[in-house]
Design a protein around this motif. Structure first.
Motif, PDB file in Angstrom:
ATOM      1  N   ALA A  25      62.786 -17.532 102.994  1.00 21.81           N
ATOM      2  CA  ALA A  25      61.626 -16.665 103.234  1.00 21.81           C
ATOM      3  C   ALA A  25      62.074 -15.296 103.734  1.00 21.81           C
ATOM      4  N   PHE A  26      63.090 -15.277 104.590  1.00 24.66           N
ATOM      5  CA  PHE A  26      63.588 -14.007 105.117  1.00 24.66           C
ATOM      6  C   PHE A  26      64.156 -13.152 103.994  1.00 24.66           C
ATOM      7  N   LEU A  27      64.998 -13.753 103.144  1.00 28.82           N
ATOM      8  CA  LEU A  27      65.643 -12.991 102.076  1.00 28.82           C
ATOM      9  C   LEU A  27      64.634 -12.453 101.060  1.00 28.82           C
ATOM     10  N   LEU A  28      63.635 -13.255 100.737  1.00 27.09           N
ATOM     11  CA  LEU A  28      62.653 -12.813  99.753  1.00 27.09           C
ATOM     12  C   LEU A  28      61.821 -11.643 100.260  1.00 27.09           C
ATOM     13  N   LYS A  29      61.620 -11.573 101.571  1.00 27.24           N
ATOM     14  CA  LYS A  29      60.817 -10.503 102.152  1.00 27.24           C
ATOM     15  C   LYS A  29      61.655  -9.260 102.475  1.00 27.24           C
ATOM     16  N   ALA A  30      62.983  -9.416 102.644  1.00 26.48           N
ATOM     17  CA  ALA A  30      63.850  -8.306 103.039  1.00 26.48           C
ATOM     18  C   ALA A  30      64.088  -7.359 101.871  1.00 26.48           C
ATOM     19  N   SER A  31      64.250  -6.077 102.193  1.00 22.68           N
ATOM     20  CA  SER A  31      64.551  -5.093 101.153  1.00 22.68           C
ATOM     21  C   SER A  31      66.035  -5.166 100.807  1.00 22.68           C
ATOM     22  N   ASP A  32      66.350  -4.833  99.561  1.00 22.94           N
ATOM     23  CA  ASP A  32      67.726  -4.948  99.085  1.00 22.94           C
ATOM     24  C   ASP A  32      68.668  -3.974  99.776  1.00 22.94           C
ATOM     25  N   GLY A  33      68.158  -2.860 100.262  1.00 29.76           N
ATOM     26  CA  GLY A  33      69.000  -1.845 100.875  1.00 29.76           C
ATOM     27  C   GLY A  33      69.655  -2.276 102.172  1.00 29.76           C
ATOM     28  N   GLU A  34      69.012  -3.158 102.915  1.00 27.99           N
ATOM     29  CA  GLU A  34      69.573  -3.555 104.211  1.00 27.99           C
ATOM     30  C   GLU A  34      70.435  -4.809 104.128  1.00 27.99           C
ATOM     31  N   LEU A  35      70.409  -5.526 103.030  1.00 22.56           N
ATOM     32  CA  LEU A  35      71.196  -6.745 102.884  1.00 22.56           C
ATOM     33  C   LEU A  35      72.621  -6.431 102.441  1.00 22.56           C
ATOM     34  N   SER A  36      73.569  -7.264 102.869  1.00 23.02           N
ATOM     35  CA  SER A  36      74.951  -7.118 102.409  1.00 23.02           C
ATOM     36  C   SER A  36      75.063  -7.644 100.980  1.00 23.02           C
ATOM     37  N   ASP A  37      76.217  -7.441 100.373  1.00 30.07           N
ATOM     38  CA  ASP A  37      76.423  -7.895  98.995  1.00 30.07           C
ATOM     39  C   ASP A  37      76.314  -9.416  98.883  1.00 30.07           C
ATOM     40  N   ARG A  38      76.869 -10.128  99.875  1.00 31.00           N
ATOM     41  CA  ARG A  38      76.799 -11.596  99.861  1.00 31.00           C
ATOM     42  C   ARG A  38      75.364 -12.078 100.016  1.00 31.00           C
ATOM     43  N   ALA A  39      74.610 -11.423 100.898  1.00 36.32           N
ATOM     44  CA  ALA A  39      73.218 -11.813 101.105  1.00 36.32           C
ATOM     45  C   ALA A  39      72.381 -11.498  99.862  1.00 36.32           C
ATOM     46  N   LEU A  40      72.696 -10.403  99.177  1.00 34.59           N
ATOM     47  CA  LEU A  40      71.993 -10.070  97.934  1.00 34.59           C
ATOM     48  C   LEU A  40      72.232 -11.124  96.863  1.00 34.59           C
ATOM     49  N   ALA A  41      73.468 -11.624  96.795  1.00 40.43           N
ATOM     50  CA  ALA A  41      73.789 -12.665  95.814  1.00 40.43           C
ATOM     51  C   ALA A  41      72.994 -13.935  96.099  1.00 40.43           C
ATOM     52  N   VAL A  42      72.858 -14.288  97.376  1.00 39.76           N
ATOM     53  CA  VAL A  42      72.079 -15.473  97.752  1.00 39.76           C
ATOM     54  C   VAL A  42      70.602 -15.245  97.433  1.00 39.76           C
ATOM     55  N   LYS A  43      70.100 -14.030  97.698  1.00 37.78           N
ATOM     56  CA  LYS A  43      68.705 -13.713  97.407  1.00 37.78           C
ATOM     57  C   LYS A  43      68.422 -13.851  95.910  1.00 37.78           C
ATOM     58  N   LYS A  44      69.345 -13.364  95.084  1.00 38.90           N
ATOM     59  CA  LYS A  44      69.183 -13.473  93.634  1.00 38.90           C
ATOM     60  C   LYS A  44      69.145 -14.927  93.186  1.00 38.90           C
ATOM     61  N   ALA A  45      70.033 -15.742  93.774  1.00 38.29           N
ATOM     62  CA  ALA A  45      70.083 -17.163  93.425  1.00 38.29           C
ATOM     63  C   ALA A  45      68.805 -17.875  93.838  1.00 38.29           C
ATOM     64  N   VAL A  46      68.257 -17.508  95.012  1.00 37.61           N
ATOM     65  CA  VAL A  46      67.018 -18.129  95.500  1.00 37.61           C
ATOM     66  C   VAL A  46      65.855 -17.760  94.586  1.00 37.61           C
ATOM     67  N   LYS A  47      65.777 -16.484  94.178  1.00 42.86           N
ATOM     68  CA  LYS A  47      64.713 -16.045  93.268  1.00 42.86           C
ATOM     69  C   LYS A  47      64.786 -16.788  91.940  1.00 42.86           C
ATOM     70  N   LYS A  48      66.012 -16.966  91.459  1.00 45.03           N
ATOM     71  CA  LYS A  48      66.203 -17.631  90.169  1.00 45.03           C
ATOM     72  C   LYS A  48      65.849 -19.105  90.244  1.00 45.03           C
ATOM     73  N   ALA A  49      66.147 -19.751  91.377  1.00 44.95           N
ATOM     74  CA  ALA A  49      65.923 -21.189  91.523  1.00 44.95           C
ATOM     75  C   ALA A  49      64.483 -21.537  91.813  1.00 44.95           C
ATOM     76  N   GLN A  50      63.693 -20.575  92.302  1.00 45.26           N
ATOM     77  CA  GLN A  50      62.304 -20.875  92.619  1.00 45.26           C
ATOM     78  C   GLN A  50      61.469 -21.040  91.345  1.00 45.26           C
ATOM     79  N   PRO A  51      60.528 -21.937  91.361  1.00 38.69           N
ATOM     80  CA  PRO A  51      59.677 -22.083  90.190  1.00 38.69           C
ATOM     81  C   PRO A  51      58.775 -20.866  90.017  1.00 38.69           C
ATOM     82  N   ALA A  52      58.534 -20.488  88.790  1.00 40.44           N
ATOM     83  CA  ALA A  52      57.676 -19.334  88.516  1.00 40.44           C
ATOM     84  C   ALA A  52      56.228 -19.685  88.853  1.00 40.44           C
ATOM     85  N   ALA A  53      55.633 -18.857  89.700  1.00 43.06           N
ATOM     86  CA  ALA A  53      54.248 -19.138  90.113  1.00 43.06           C
ATOM     87  C   ALA A  53      53.374 -17.937  89.896  1.00 43.06           C
TER      88      ALA A  53
END
Length: 95
Positions: free
Chosen positions: A67-95
């Protein structure tokens, strides 16, 4: 690695030590960082991040890492956190 929070981008700030005689000398304000393992419920894995204490409270308040990563802006996240955010977005079911 730099002294910077991987989730909020909070880093070192500078300022002055001010004595009783009002002499000013430069000083650093360091963020309160700790290395923690945070679990992603969507991906079913744990990730190790260097996080400030205030960011850790915010992660808990928002309901977890995903929930934190999905709400956070990409500018403040590190590269590793951005990669995790991308993976979480991809793994979530489309709603």
């Amino acid at each position: 690695m730099a002294r910077r929070c991987e989730l909020t981008g909070k880093g070192v700030m500078s300022g002055n030590n001010v004595s009783h005689a009002l002499n000013r000398t430069r000083r650093k304000f360091l963020p309160n960082l700790s290395t923690v393992k945070l679990a992603s419920e969507t991906l079913g894995e744990t990730y190790k991040f260097k996080v400030s204490a205030s960011a850790l409270r915010t992660v808990e308040h928002r309901g977890g890492l995903d929930a934190f990563l999905l709400k956070a802006s990409d500018g403040e996240l590190s590269d590793r956190a951005l990669a995790v955010k991308k993976a979480v977005k991809k793994a979530q079911p489309a709603a």
